[in-house]
Design a protein around this motif. Structure first.
Motif, PDB file in Angstrom:
ATOM      1  N   ARG A  49       3.774  14.757   1.638  1.00 26.38           N
ATOM      2  CA  ARG A  49       3.329  15.127   2.988  1.00 26.38           C
ATOM      3  C   ARG A  49       1.829  14.969   3.165  1.00 26.38           C
ATOM      4  NH1 ARG A  49       7.541  19.100   2.353  1.00 26.38           N
ATOM      5  NH2 ARG A  49       6.067  20.674   1.583  1.00 26.38           N
ATOM      6  N   HIS A  50       1.120  14.701   2.074  1.00 26.04           N
ATOM      7  CA  HIS A  50      -0.323  14.474   2.144  1.00 26.04           C
ATOM      8  C   HIS A  50      -0.618  12.976   2.236  1.00 26.04           C
ATOM      9  CE1 HIS A  50      -1.716  18.620   1.303  1.00 26.04           C
ATOM     10  NE2 HIS A  50      -0.547  18.721   0.692  1.00 26.04           N
ATOM     11  N   VAL A  51      -1.846  12.661   2.589  1.00 29.58           N
ATOM     12  CA  VAL A  51      -2.289  11.265   2.646  1.00 29.58           C
ATOM     13  C   VAL A  51      -2.505  10.749   1.230  1.00 29.58           C
ATOM     14  CG1 VAL A  51      -4.143   9.722   3.380  1.00 29.58           C
ATOM     15  CG2 VAL A  51      -3.351  11.529   4.915  1.00 29.58           C
ATOM     16  N   TRP A  52      -1.988   9.552   0.952  1.00 26.47           N
ATOM     17  CA  TRP A  52      -2.188   8.890  -0.339  1.00 26.47           C
ATOM     18  C   TRP A  52      -3.167   7.738  -0.148  1.00 26.47           C
ATOM     19  CZ3 TRP A  52       1.985   8.795  -4.584  1.00 26.47           C
ATOM     20  CH2 TRP A  52       2.673  10.024  -4.612  1.00 26.47           C
ATOM     21  N   LEU A  53      -4.129   7.642  -1.028  1.00 23.66           N
ATOM     22  CA  LEU A  53      -5.147   6.594  -0.961  1.00 23.66           C
ATOM     23  C   LEU A  53      -4.815   5.507  -1.985  1.00 23.66           C
ATOM     24  CD1 LEU A  53      -8.298   8.908  -0.808  1.00 23.66           C
ATOM     25  CD2 LEU A  53      -6.747   8.234   1.032  1.00 23.66           C
ATOM     26  N   THR A  54      -5.024   4.247  -1.603  1.00 23.05           N
ATOM     27  CA  THR A  54      -4.689   3.134  -2.494  1.00 23.05           C
ATOM     28  C   THR A  54      -5.751   2.042  -2.390  1.00 23.05           C
ATOM     29  OG1 THR A  54      -3.474   1.686  -0.959  1.00 23.05           O
ATOM     30  CG2 THR A  54      -2.257   3.546  -1.900  1.00 23.05           C
ATOM     31  N   GLY A  55      -5.596   1.046  -3.253  1.00 28.33           N
ATOM     32  CA  GLY A  55      -6.391  -0.163  -3.161  1.00 28.33           C
ATOM     33  C   GLY A  55      -5.882  -1.055  -2.032  1.00 28.33           C
ATOM     34  N   VAL A  66      -3.452   5.151   3.045  1.00 28.19           N
ATOM     35  CA  VAL A  66      -4.731   4.648   3.551  1.00 28.19           C
ATOM     36  C   VAL A  66      -5.255   3.672   2.511  1.00 28.19           C
ATOM     37  CG1 VAL A  66      -7.095   5.222   4.204  1.00 28.19           C
ATOM     38  CG2 VAL A  66      -5.221   6.743   4.857  1.00 28.19           C
ATOM     39  N   ARG A  67      -5.399   2.427   2.900  1.00 25.30           N
ATOM     40  CA  ARG A  67      -5.818   1.385   1.963  1.00 25.30           C
ATOM     41  C   ARG A  67      -7.326   1.178   2.018  1.00 25.30           C
ATOM     42  NH1 ARG A  67      -1.178  -3.344   2.377  1.00 25.30           N
ATOM     43  NH2 ARG A  67       0.611  -1.953   2.603  1.00 25.30           N
ATOM     44  N   PHE A  68      -7.907   0.950   0.846  1.00 23.31           N
ATOM     45  CA  PHE A  68      -9.332   0.662   0.726  1.00 23.31           C
ATOM     46  C   PHE A  68      -9.518  -0.752   0.184  1.00 23.31           C
ATOM     47  CE2 PHE A  68      -9.222   5.184   1.033  1.00 23.31           C
ATOM     48  CZ  PHE A  68     -10.447   5.563   1.572  1.00 23.31           C
ATOM     49  N   PRO A  69     -10.680  -1.356   0.424  1.00 20.64           N
ATOM     50  CA  PRO A  69     -10.909  -2.717  -0.083  1.00 20.64           C
ATOM     51  C   PRO A  69     -10.792  -2.841  -1.592  1.00 20.64           C
ATOM     52  CG  PRO A  69     -12.529  -2.173   1.594  1.00 20.64           C
ATOM     53  CD  PRO A  69     -11.782  -0.900   1.300  1.00 20.64           C
ATOM     54  N   GLU A  74     -13.194   2.262  -4.534  1.00 25.40           N
ATOM     55  CA  GLU A  74     -13.515   2.988  -3.308  1.00 25.40           C
ATOM     56  C   GLU A  74     -12.461   4.056  -3.012  1.00 25.40           C
ATOM     57  OE1 GLU A  74     -15.187   0.293  -0.029  1.00 25.40           O
ATOM     58  OE2 GLU A  74     -14.414  -1.136  -1.503  1.00 25.40           O
ATOM     59  N   ALA A  75     -11.208   3.755  -3.331  1.00 24.86           N
ATOM     60  CA  ALA A  75     -10.147   4.754  -3.135  1.00 24.86           C
ATOM     61  C   ALA A  75     -10.366   5.956  -4.045  1.00 24.86           C
ATOM     62  CB  ALA A  75      -8.785   4.116  -3.392  1.00 24.86           C
ATOM     63  N   VAL A  76     -10.789   5.718  -5.285  1.00 25.19           N
ATOM     64  CA  VAL A  76     -11.080   6.828  -6.205  1.00 25.19           C
ATOM     65  C   VAL A  76     -12.226   7.666  -5.661  1.00 25.19           C
ATOM     66  CG1 VAL A  76     -11.946   7.410  -8.510  1.00 25.19           C
ATOM     67  CG2 VAL A  76     -10.174   5.654  -8.251  1.00 25.19           C
ATOM     68  N   ASP A 114     -10.453  13.224   0.459  1.00 26.26           N
ATOM     69  CA  ASP A 114      -9.807  12.574   1.605  1.00 26.26           C
ATOM     70  C   ASP A 114      -8.306  12.370   1.422  1.00 26.26           C
ATOM     71  OD1 ASP A 114     -12.263  12.461   2.794  1.00 26.26           O
ATOM     72  OD2 ASP A 114     -12.678  10.393   2.183  1.00 26.26           O
ATOM     73  N   GLY A 115      -7.781  12.625   0.231  1.00 25.28           N
ATOM     74  CA  GLY A 115      -6.364  12.441  -0.026  1.00 25.28           C
ATOM     75  C   GLY A 115      -6.101  12.477  -1.510  1.00 25.28           C
ATOM     76  N   VAL A 116      -4.877  12.135  -1.878  1.00 22.42           N
ATOM     77  CA  VAL A 116      -4.518  12.041  -3.294  1.00 22.42           C
ATOM     78  C   VAL A 116      -4.331  10.573  -3.635  1.00 22.42           C
ATOM     79  CG1 VAL A 116      -3.434  14.303  -3.282  1.00 22.42           C
ATOM     80  CG2 VAL A 116      -2.038  12.280  -2.832  1.00 22.42           C
ATOM     81  N   MET A 117      -4.334  10.265  -4.932  1.00 28.65           N
ATOM     82  CA  MET A 117      -4.235   8.870  -5.353  1.00 28.65           C
ATOM     83  C   MET A 117      -3.423   8.769  -6.621  1.00 28.65           C
ATOM     84  SD  MET A 117      -7.262   6.135  -6.240  1.00 28.65           S
ATOM     85  CE  MET A 117      -6.857   4.441  -6.690  1.00 28.65           C
ATOM     86  N   LEU A 118      -2.551   7.765  -6.664  1.00 28.73           N
ATOM     87  CA  LEU A 118      -1.821   7.431  -7.878  1.00 28.73           C
ATOM     88  C   LEU A 118      -2.697   6.440  -8.640  1.00 28.73           C
ATOM     89  CD1 LEU A 118       0.936   8.249  -9.069  1.00 28.73           C
ATOM     90  CD2 LEU A 118       1.901   6.182  -8.047  1.00 28.73           C
TER      91      LEU A 118
END
Length: 319
Positions: free
Chosen positions: A188-194, A218-221, A225-227, A234-238
């Motif tokens: 339910r949270h935002v996930w950040l990715t490459g 939410v994708r980053f370049p 940058e996602a880390v 700003d969110g969680v990240m795998l």
């Protein structure tokens, strides 16, 4: 049939229209139509028909398409290898997924170039779904990343060389840090990715696709940058475990221990099988399994000396 006609037809197949193929080749659409018409006449097959505003290939057209890319690729490879005889050097074109290119490819190719200083290595960035196509079209000699999906044997030889794990991480003040969350709660949270998100070709993408819901991504370049955005809350990240190891040790990130994580995956070095891979491609495929290659890929930034070499060419070839 001529090489020019086959190259034109291969582009029509890949791009899905005569107009797009003409734009790619820098010629008029009638010129593309003429090349395809010549193939139709010689082969006695319409090759494709108009359908629903696009084109649908006949069985004969699909059969020709399977060979056209390979024939064109072989011609380009022959030109390259003949040119190499005049310079006493070899070249190696590699393609890698964006995560591998960002975190491991530079150190790996630096170490490989020290082994074979007369081999000029280029690196292109691809998404995972295009890796098999890059090999079959001979746009790349070696692809690095998830095992390419070929729908069967596909004539490819894939060697696993690096096991990785992705762990779910968050900032220390993220709401998930103060609980033992279920995966449903984490989703339910935002996930950040490459830049490519979570590809289903990779193990982490397949794992997430098996769940009952898909998070907002939410994708980053870049993954770097996602880390950084994950550190900022700003969110969680795998994230790749070895990439965020220092953050976890310093407390700038914390692990979110949801069920099913860490997700284990493998990176592969894949070349054309059946004796079609070049000697340089085989040499890299063998090198990636050595302890020296593993140490280079897992070394922290600045941890491995880098010898000068021809810099890799980073180009987004396929999306």
């Amino acid at each position: 049939m001529t090489l020019s006609q086959l190259r034109t037809f291969a582009l029509v197949v890949r791009l899905g229209s005569l107009r797009a193929a003409a734009a790619e080749l820098g010629v008029s659409e009638p010129a593309v139509s003429a090349a395809v018409a010549a193939l139709r006449q010689e082969l006695g097959d319409p090759l494709f028909v108009r359908s629903g505003g696009g084109i649908a290939f006949t069985p004969g057209g699909r059969r020709l398409a399977a060979h056209a890319e390979e024939i064109v690729g072989l011609a380009e490879q022959a030109r390259r290898e003949v040119a190499e005889t005049r310079t006493a050097t070899t070249s190696l074109r590699t393609a890698a997924t964006s995560d591998f290119a960002e975190h491991a490819a530079g150190a790996l190719l630096d170490a490989f170039s020290r082994r074979l200083p007369d081999c000029a290595v280029d690196l292109a960035v691809s998404d995972g779904a295009a890796l098999a196509d890059a090999l079959n079209r001979r746009a790349a000699d070696v692809v690095l990343g998830p095992r390419p999906r070929t729908g069967g044997d596909g004539g490819l030889d894939a060697v696993p060389f690096l096991r990785y794990q992705r762990i779910l991480v968050a900032a220390p003040d993220h709401p998930l840090h103060d609980e033992t969350p279920s995966l449903a709660a984490a989703l339910r949270h935002v996930w950040l990715t490459g830049p490519v998100g979570l590809e289903e070709l990779a193990e982490e993408g397949r794992w997430l696709a098996r769940q009952s819901a898909w998070p907002d991504l939410v994708r980053f370049p870049t993954e770097t940058e996602a880390v950084a955005a994950t550190r900022a809350g700003d969110g969680v990240m795998l994230a790749l475990g070895h990439v965020v190891r220092a953050d976890l040790r310093q407390g700038t990130l914390v692990r979110v221990p949801v069920p099913g994580t860490p997700v284990q995956g493998l990176w592969y070095a894949t070349v054309l099988g059946r004796g079609r891979a070049s000697a340089a491609a085989r040499a890299l495929q063998e090198f990636v399994t050595t302890p020296g290659a593993t140490a280079a890929m897992l070394a922290p930034p600045g941890g491995t000396p880098s010898a000068p070499r021809r810099p890799p060419v980073h180009v987004a070839l396929w999306s």
